[in-house]
Scaffold this motif. Structure first.
Motif, short mmCIF file in Angstrom:
data_model
loop_
_atom_site.label_atom_id
_atom_site.label_comp_id
_atom_site.label_asym_id
_atom_site.label_seq_id
_atom_site.Cartn_x
_atom_site.Cartn_y
_atom_site.Cartn_z
N ASP A 33 99.74 7.79 67.37
CA ASP A 33 101.10 7.98 66.87
C ASP A 33 101.36 7.16 65.60
OD1 ASP A 33 102.36 9.94 68.21
OD2 ASP A 33 103.56 8.64 69.52
N ASN A 34 100.39 7.14 64.70
CA ASN A 34 100.49 6.44 63.42
C ASN A 34 100.66 4.94 63.55
OD1 ASN A 34 100.22 8.80 61.84
ND2 ASN A 34 102.34 9.30 62.35
N LYS A 35 100.21 4.37 64.66
CA LYS A 35 100.22 2.92 64.83
C LYS A 35 98.84 2.47 65.30
CE LYS A 35 103.35 0.23 66.47
NZ LYS A 35 104.31 -0.42 67.39
N LEU A 36 98.55 1.18 65.05
CA LEU A 36 97.29 0.61 65.50
C LEU A 36 97.53 -0.33 66.67
CD1 LEU A 36 95.22 -0.47 62.36
CD2 LEU A 36 94.64 1.28 64.04
N TYR A 37 96.63 -0.30 67.63
CA TYR A 37 96.69 -1.19 68.77
C TYR A 37 95.29 -1.76 69.01
CZ TYR A 37 100.83 1.64 69.65
OH TYR A 37 102.03 2.29 69.52
N ALA A 38 95.24 -2.92 69.63
CA ALA A 38 93.95 -3.53 69.97
C ALA A 38 94.01 -4.02 71.41
CB ALA A 38 93.64 -4.69 69.02
N LEU A 39 93.10 -3.50 72.22
CA LEU A 39 93.03 -3.87 73.64
C LEU A 39 91.60 -4.23 74.01
CD1 LEU A 39 95.07 -0.92 75.26
CD2 LEU A 39 95.90 -3.25 74.83
N GLY A 40 91.45 -5.06 75.02
CA GLY A 40 90.13 -5.35 75.56
C GLY A 40 89.42 -4.06 75.93
N GLY A 52 85.73 5.02 75.94
CA GLY A 52 85.38 6.39 76.31
C GLY A 52 86.57 7.16 76.87
N GLY A 53 87.73 6.52 76.89
CA GLY A 53 88.92 7.15 77.45
C GLY A 53 89.72 7.89 76.39
N TRP A 54 90.98 8.07 76.66
CA TRP A 54 91.87 8.78 75.75
C TRP A 54 93.28 8.22 75.89
CZ3 TRP A 54 89.79 10.55 80.21
CH2 TRP A 54 90.68 10.96 81.22
N CYS A 55 94.16 8.62 75.00
CA CYS A 55 95.54 8.11 75.02
C CYS A 55 96.51 9.22 75.37
CB CYS A 55 95.91 7.54 73.66
SG CYS A 55 94.95 6.08 73.24
N LYS A 56 97.54 8.83 76.12
CA LYS A 56 98.59 9.77 76.48
C LYS A 56 99.86 8.98 76.78
CE LYS A 56 99.66 13.49 79.62
NZ LYS A 56 99.50 14.01 80.94
N ASP A 57 100.98 9.43 76.25
CA ASP A 57 102.29 8.82 76.53
C ASP A 57 102.30 7.31 76.32
OD1 ASP A 57 103.16 11.35 77.24
OD2 ASP A 57 102.66 11.05 79.36
N GLY A 58 101.67 6.83 75.23
CA GLY A 58 101.69 5.42 74.90
C GLY A 58 100.77 4.57 75.74
N LYS A 59 99.82 5.21 76.44
CA LYS A 59 98.89 4.46 77.29
C LYS A 59 97.46 4.91 77.01
CE LYS A 59 102.21 3.83 80.94
NZ LYS A 59 102.50 3.88 82.35
N ILE A 60 96.51 3.99 77.28
CA ILE A 60 95.11 4.39 77.24
C ILE A 60 94.70 4.69 78.68
CG2 ILE A 60 94.22 2.01 77.42
CD1 ILE A 60 91.92 2.94 75.53
N ILE A 61 93.96 5.77 78.84
CA ILE A 61 93.54 6.21 80.18
C ILE A 61 92.05 5.92 80.32
CG2 ILE A 61 93.53 8.13 81.82
CD1 ILE A 61 96.30 7.69 80.53
N CYS A 62 91.69 5.24 81.41
CA CYS A 62 90.28 4.94 81.66
C CYS A 62 89.56 6.22 82.08
CB CYS A 62 90.16 3.89 82.76
SG CYS A 62 88.44 3.52 83.19
N PRO A 63 88.33 6.45 81.54
CA PRO A 63 87.64 7.70 81.87
C PRO A 63 87.09 7.74 83.29
CG PRO A 63 86.26 6.33 80.46
CD PRO A 63 87.59 5.65 80.56
N PHE A 64 86.97 6.58 83.97
CA PHE A 64 86.36 6.59 85.31
C PHE A 64 87.32 7.05 86.40
CE2 PHE A 64 82.24 3.94 85.54
CZ PHE A 64 81.76 4.58 84.42
N HIS A 65 88.38 6.29 86.62
CA HIS A 65 89.29 6.63 87.72
C HIS A 65 90.72 6.83 87.23
CE1 HIS A 65 86.10 3.81 89.22
NE2 HIS A 65 85.87 4.88 89.96
N ARG A 66 90.85 6.93 85.91
CA ARG A 66 92.13 7.28 85.27
C ARG A 66 93.25 6.26 85.47
NH1 ARG A 66 91.59 13.65 84.54
NH2 ARG A 66 89.38 13.48 84.14
N TYR A 67 92.89 5.01 85.67
CA TYR A 67 93.92 3.98 85.56
C TYR A 67 94.41 4.00 84.12
CZ TYR A 67 93.15 1.66 90.08
OH TYR A 67 93.09 1.34 91.41
N SER A 68 95.67 3.54 83.90
CA SER A 68 96.20 3.58 82.54
C SER A 68 96.85 2.24 82.18
CB SER A 68 97.20 4.73 82.41
OG SER A 68 98.21 4.63 83.38
N TYR A 69 96.80 1.95 80.89
CA TYR A 69 97.26 0.65 80.38
C TYR A 69 98.12 0.87 79.14
CZ TYR A 69 93.77 -0.79 83.64
OH TYR A 69 93.06 -0.94 84.81
N ASP A 70 99.24 0.16 79.10
CA ASP A 70 100.17 0.27 77.99
C ASP A 70 99.51 -0.17 76.68
OD1 ASP A 70 103.39 0.35 77.53
OD2 ASP A 70 102.40 -1.09 76.20
#
Ligand code: FES
Length: 109
Positions: A33-40, A52-70
């Motif tokens: 969304d035209n912003k930069l973020y840095a996460l572990g 290896g995940g993807w972003c949706k609704d302002g969160k990154i989604i883990c590719p393994f079990h789909r936990y999500s992080y802001d």
């Protein structure tokens, strides 16, 4: 806090997740969304690579079990009770920088 230059990192204008190493840490640089973020880069649930995940609704989604992080805070979604480290990131004239606190910074020495 020490700021690390991330050479070779470029903005694409598209949603992207790039993995970099800075200050001895593996970090995902996320353009969303035209912003930069840095996460572990490692998922706290079972260690999957968040790059290896993807972003949706302002969160990154883990590719393994789909936990999500802001993307802003690194906080896990409700019910997860976990988080990934979130780092400040700046676009300067000579490139992109990430700020990383050392252990000594955190304890105030
Ligand atoms: S390893 Fe990321 S959700 Fe399980």
């Amino acid at each position: 806090m020490k700021w690390y230059h991330l050479p070779g990192l470029t903005l694409t204008g598209e949603p992207t997740i790039q993995k970099v190493k800075a200050g001895g840490k593996n970090i995902c640089i996320i353009e969303y969304d035209n912003k930069l973020y840095a996460l572990g880069a490692s998922c706290p649930h079972a260690g999957a690579e968040l790059s290896g995940g993807w972003c949706k609704d302002g969160k990154i989604i883990c590719p393994f079990h789909r936990y999500s992080y802001d993307l802003e805070t690194g906080k896990g979604s409700p019910g997860q009770n976990d988080y990934v480290d979130a780092y400040p990131i700046e676009i300067r004239k000579d490139g992109i920088y990430i700020g990383i606190e050392s252990f000594w910074d955190r304890i105030g020495l």
